[in-house]
Scaffold this motif. Structure first.
Motif, PDB file in Angstrom:
ATOM      1  N   ARG A  18       0.826  -1.213   0.000  1.00  0.00           N
ATOM      2  CA  ARG A  18       0.000   0.000   0.000  1.00  0.00           C
ATOM      3  C   ARG A  18       0.857   1.259   0.000  1.00  0.00           C
ATOM      4  NH1 ARG A  18      -3.037  -3.013   3.836  1.00  0.00           N
ATOM      5  NH2 ARG A  18      -2.128  -1.810   5.578  1.00  0.00           N
ATOM      6  N   LYS A  19       2.058   1.166   0.596  1.00  0.00           N
ATOM      7  CA  LYS A  19       2.929   2.345   0.715  1.00  0.00           C
ATOM      8  C   LYS A  19       3.893   2.501  -0.465  1.00  0.00           C
ATOM      9  CE  LYS A  19       2.983   2.123   5.799  1.00  0.00           C
ATOM     10  NZ  LYS A  19       3.846   1.880   6.979  1.00  0.00           N
ATOM     11  N   GLY A  20       3.924   1.535  -1.390  1.00  0.00           N
ATOM     12  CA  GLY A  20       4.773   1.716  -2.572  1.00  0.00           C
ATOM     13  C   GLY A  20       5.781   0.637  -2.852  1.00  0.00           C
ATOM     14  N   MET A  21       5.730  -0.496  -2.169  1.00  0.00           N
ATOM     15  CA  MET A  21       6.714  -1.549  -2.385  1.00  0.00           C
ATOM     16  C   MET A  21       6.734  -2.044  -3.827  1.00  0.00           C
ATOM     17  SD  MET A  21       6.861  -5.383  -0.760  1.00  0.00           S
ATOM     18  CE  MET A  21       7.848  -6.626  -1.593  1.00  0.00           C
ATOM     19  N   GLU A  26       9.119  -2.696  -9.336  1.00  0.00           N
ATOM     20  CA  GLU A  26       9.106  -2.472 -10.782  1.00  0.00           C
ATOM     21  C   GLU A  26      10.398  -1.822 -11.261  1.00  0.00           C
ATOM     22  OE1 GLU A  26       5.701  -0.208 -11.881  1.00  0.00           O
ATOM     23  OE2 GLU A  26       4.262  -1.775 -11.311  1.00  0.00           O
ATOM     24  N   ARG A  27      10.988  -0.989 -10.425  1.00  0.00           N
ATOM     25  CA  ARG A  27      12.224  -0.297 -10.799  1.00  0.00           C
ATOM     26  C   ARG A  27      13.473  -1.105 -10.486  1.00  0.00           C
ATOM     27  NH1 ARG A  27       9.473   3.660  -7.802  1.00  0.00           N
ATOM     28  NH2 ARG A  27      11.006   3.462  -6.110  1.00  0.00           N
ATOM     29  N   SER A  28      13.323  -2.150  -9.684  1.00  0.00           N
ATOM     30  CA  SER A  28      14.482  -2.896  -9.208  1.00  0.00           C
ATOM     31  C   SER A  28      15.169  -3.659 -10.333  1.00  0.00           C
ATOM     32  CB  SER A  28      14.052  -3.886  -8.120  1.00  0.00           C
ATOM     33  OG  SER A  28      15.140  -4.689  -7.722  1.00  0.00           O
ATOM     34  N   SER A  29      16.494  -3.690 -10.259  1.00  0.00           N
ATOM     35  CA  SER A  29      17.279  -4.473 -11.214  1.00  0.00           C
ATOM     36  C   SER A  29      17.642  -5.845 -10.655  1.00  0.00           C
ATOM     37  CB  SER A  29      18.567  -3.716 -11.579  1.00  0.00           C
ATOM     38  OG  SER A  29      19.338  -3.469 -10.404  1.00  0.00           O
ATOM     39  N   LEU A  53       3.753 -10.734  -9.705  1.00  0.00           N
ATOM     40  CA  LEU A  53       3.740 -12.094 -10.243  1.00  0.00           C
ATOM     41  C   LEU A  53       3.218 -12.106 -11.677  1.00  0.00           C
ATOM     42  CD1 LEU A  53       2.447 -14.026  -7.088  1.00  0.00           C
ATOM     43  CD2 LEU A  53       4.807 -13.625  -7.829  1.00  0.00           C
ATOM     44  N   GLU A  54       2.357 -11.166 -12.009  1.00  0.00           N
ATOM     45  CA  GLU A  54       1.885 -11.038 -13.394  1.00  0.00           C
ATOM     46  C   GLU A  54       2.985 -10.549 -14.318  1.00  0.00           C
ATOM     47  OE1 GLU A  54      -1.441  -8.453 -13.076  1.00  0.00           O
ATOM     48  OE2 GLU A  54      -2.762  -9.979 -12.182  1.00  0.00           O
ATOM     49  N   GLU A  55       3.999  -9.913 -13.732  1.00  0.00           N
ATOM     50  CA  GLU A  55       5.142  -9.424 -14.512  1.00  0.00           C
ATOM     51  C   GLU A  55       6.291 -10.425 -14.505  1.00  0.00           C
ATOM     52  OE1 GLU A  55       5.184  -6.694 -16.372  1.00  0.00           O
ATOM     53  OE2 GLU A  55       3.070  -6.411 -15.832  1.00  0.00           O
ATOM     54  N   ASP A  56       5.967 -11.687 -14.299  1.00  0.00           N
ATOM     55  CA  ASP A  56       6.918 -12.802 -14.427  1.00  0.00           C
ATOM     56  C   ASP A  56       7.897 -12.951 -13.265  1.00  0.00           C
ATOM     57  OD1 ASP A  56       5.791 -13.647 -16.844  1.00  0.00           O
ATOM     58  OD2 ASP A  56       7.080 -12.314 -18.016  1.00  0.00           O
ATOM     59  N   TRP A  57       7.608 -12.337 -12.114  1.00  0.00           N
ATOM     60  CA  TRP A  57       8.335 -12.706 -10.916  1.00  0.00           C
ATOM     61  C   TRP A  57       7.807 -14.058 -10.430  1.00  0.00           C
ATOM     62  CZ3 TRP A  57      12.493 -10.467  -8.582  1.00  0.00           C
ATOM     63  CH2 TRP A  57      12.809  -9.146  -8.922  1.00  0.00           C
ATOM     64  N   ARG A  77      13.455 -13.847 -10.684  1.00  0.00           N
ATOM     65  CA  ARG A  77      13.113 -13.688 -12.101  1.00  0.00           C
ATOM     66  C   ARG A  77      12.922 -15.043 -12.774  1.00  0.00           C
ATOM     67  NH1 ARG A  77      12.052  -8.130 -12.979  1.00  0.00           N
ATOM     68  NH2 ARG A  77      13.635  -6.923 -11.853  1.00  0.00           N
ATOM     69  N   LYS A  78      13.628 -16.049 -12.256  1.00  0.00           N
ATOM     70  CA  LYS A  78      13.497 -17.406 -12.772  1.00  0.00           C
ATOM     71  C   LYS A  78      13.004 -18.312 -11.650  1.00  0.00           C
ATOM     72  CE  LYS A  78      17.199 -16.934 -16.209  1.00  0.00           C
ATOM     73  NZ  LYS A  78      18.504 -17.481 -16.692  1.00  0.00           N
ATOM     74  N   PRO A  79      12.250 -19.358 -11.969  1.00  0.00           N
ATOM     75  CA  PRO A  79      11.760 -20.237 -10.901  1.00  0.00           C
ATOM     76  C   PRO A  79      12.893 -20.981 -10.215  1.00  0.00           C
ATOM     77  CG  PRO A  79      11.253 -21.142 -13.066  1.00  0.00           C
ATOM     78  CD  PRO A  79      11.772 -19.762 -13.301  1.00  0.00           C
ATOM     79  N   ALA A  80      12.712 -21.252  -8.940  1.00  0.00           N
ATOM     80  CA  ALA A  80      13.711 -21.997  -8.172  1.00  0.00           C
ATOM     81  C   ALA A  80      13.731 -23.457  -8.608  1.00  0.00           C
ATOM     82  CB  ALA A  80      13.400 -21.901  -6.693  1.00  0.00           C
ATOM     83  N   ASP A  81      14.914 -24.066  -8.562  1.00  0.00           N
ATOM     84  CA  ASP A  81      15.052 -25.490  -8.880  1.00  0.00           C
ATOM     85  C   ASP A  81      14.610 -26.364  -7.714  1.00  0.00           C
ATOM     86  OD1 ASP A  81      16.252 -24.774 -11.346  1.00  0.00           O
ATOM     87  OD2 ASP A  81      18.198 -24.576 -10.351  1.00  0.00           O
TER      88      ASP A  81
END
Length: 268
Positions: A18-21, A26-29, A53-57, A77-81
């Motif tokens: 709610r506070k902006g996480m 979205e900006r994180s590399s 999660l909709e953005e492929d996280w 960014r990639k699923p865990a093994d």
């Protein structure tokens, strides 16, 4: 392989969102983000992070048995093994304090170590956790020597190791988080063979901080009167490839979405 890994105690994921996480996310590399103190069930966590999660996280989590407390997770960014919850101690098996995931030849842990309270049962609980978790870390480190895996355990360790790790160290010498036995325990992790490396301190030697937690009370944030309790502890090979470490401190008090700031390390 290079990795950018972030750790952050979100102090309640639904409030943080709610506070902006999610705007920050979205900006994180980062390739991998370790979360602590989600204070949410798995369903609540997925709902709160639905846009990410909709953005492929991808998300793995250890929900707490106590409603509204603890909770750890790993976004990637990639699923865990592979994923493992807990560190082998039955007392804390469903406490939502530790989760571990494999990504190729890299293992990442997200830790929320108990905060404790000096001379109370809470401190006894913290020290029981510390004792069993140190055994887990010893096993992890020894295993990497044989398997040639890299390991990093990120999270809120709730211990300031040295005087440079908190601003008001003189007035906190009897406070949980800066007790002599806690500091000794942490130092022993860095002295074992094979040893763990405090990556941020290696990249920022002999300076105050960089702090990662500030109380919401008073002017702690504005005065940078903080604690450095959010760590990346890495095995030697990975630590040697750490290129940069940054605490992503909000520009102002009103832009904070947690009382902790993300701690991001770039590994070559």
């Amino acid at each position: 392989m290079s990795h950018i890994i972030t750790t952050v105690n979100v102090n309640g994921v639904r409030a943080a969102v709610r506070k902006g996480m999610t705007d920050w996310l979205e900006r994180s590399s980062a390739d991998i983000v370790c979360l602590q103190e989600t204070r949410a069930s798995d369903k609540q966590l997925h709902d709160a992070l639905a846009s990410a999660l909709e953005e492929d996280w991808h998300l793995v989590s250890a929900e707490p048995s106590a409603k509204g407390r603890n909770g750890v997770a790993i976004l990637s960014r990639k699923p865990a093994d592979a994923v493992r919850i807990g560190h082998g101690d039955e007392e804390f098996a469903d406490a939502g304090r530790y989760i571990e995931a494999d990504f190729g030849d890299l293992t990442v842990g997200s830790l929320y170590l108990p905060s404790g309270e000096a001379q109370t049962p809470k401190q006894d609980e913290k020290e029981r956790f510390m004792a069993s978790f140190s055994r887990h870390l010893s096993g992890l480190a020894a295993g990497t020597v044989k398997s040639e895996r890299d390991v990093v355990v990120c999270g809120d360790w709730n211990i300031a190791h040295a005087e440079n790790d908190l601003k008001a160290w003189k007035t906190n010498r009897k406070s949980s988080g800066f007790l002599p036995n806690e500091r000794e325990w942490f130092g022993n992790l860095l002295a074992e063979d094979p040893a763990w490396v405090d990556v941020v301190r290696e990249l920022h030697p002999d300076v105050a901080g960089p702090y990662s937690w500030w109380s919401y009370r008073g002017k702690a944030f504005d005065n940078d009167s903080g604690w450095r309790i959010d760590y990346h502890l890495a095995t030697t090979g990975l630590a040697e490839r750490a290129k940069q470490a940054v605490v992503e401190r909000a520009e102002s008090y009103d832009l904070r979405w947690s009382d902790h700031a993300p701690v991001t390390v770039q590994y070559r």
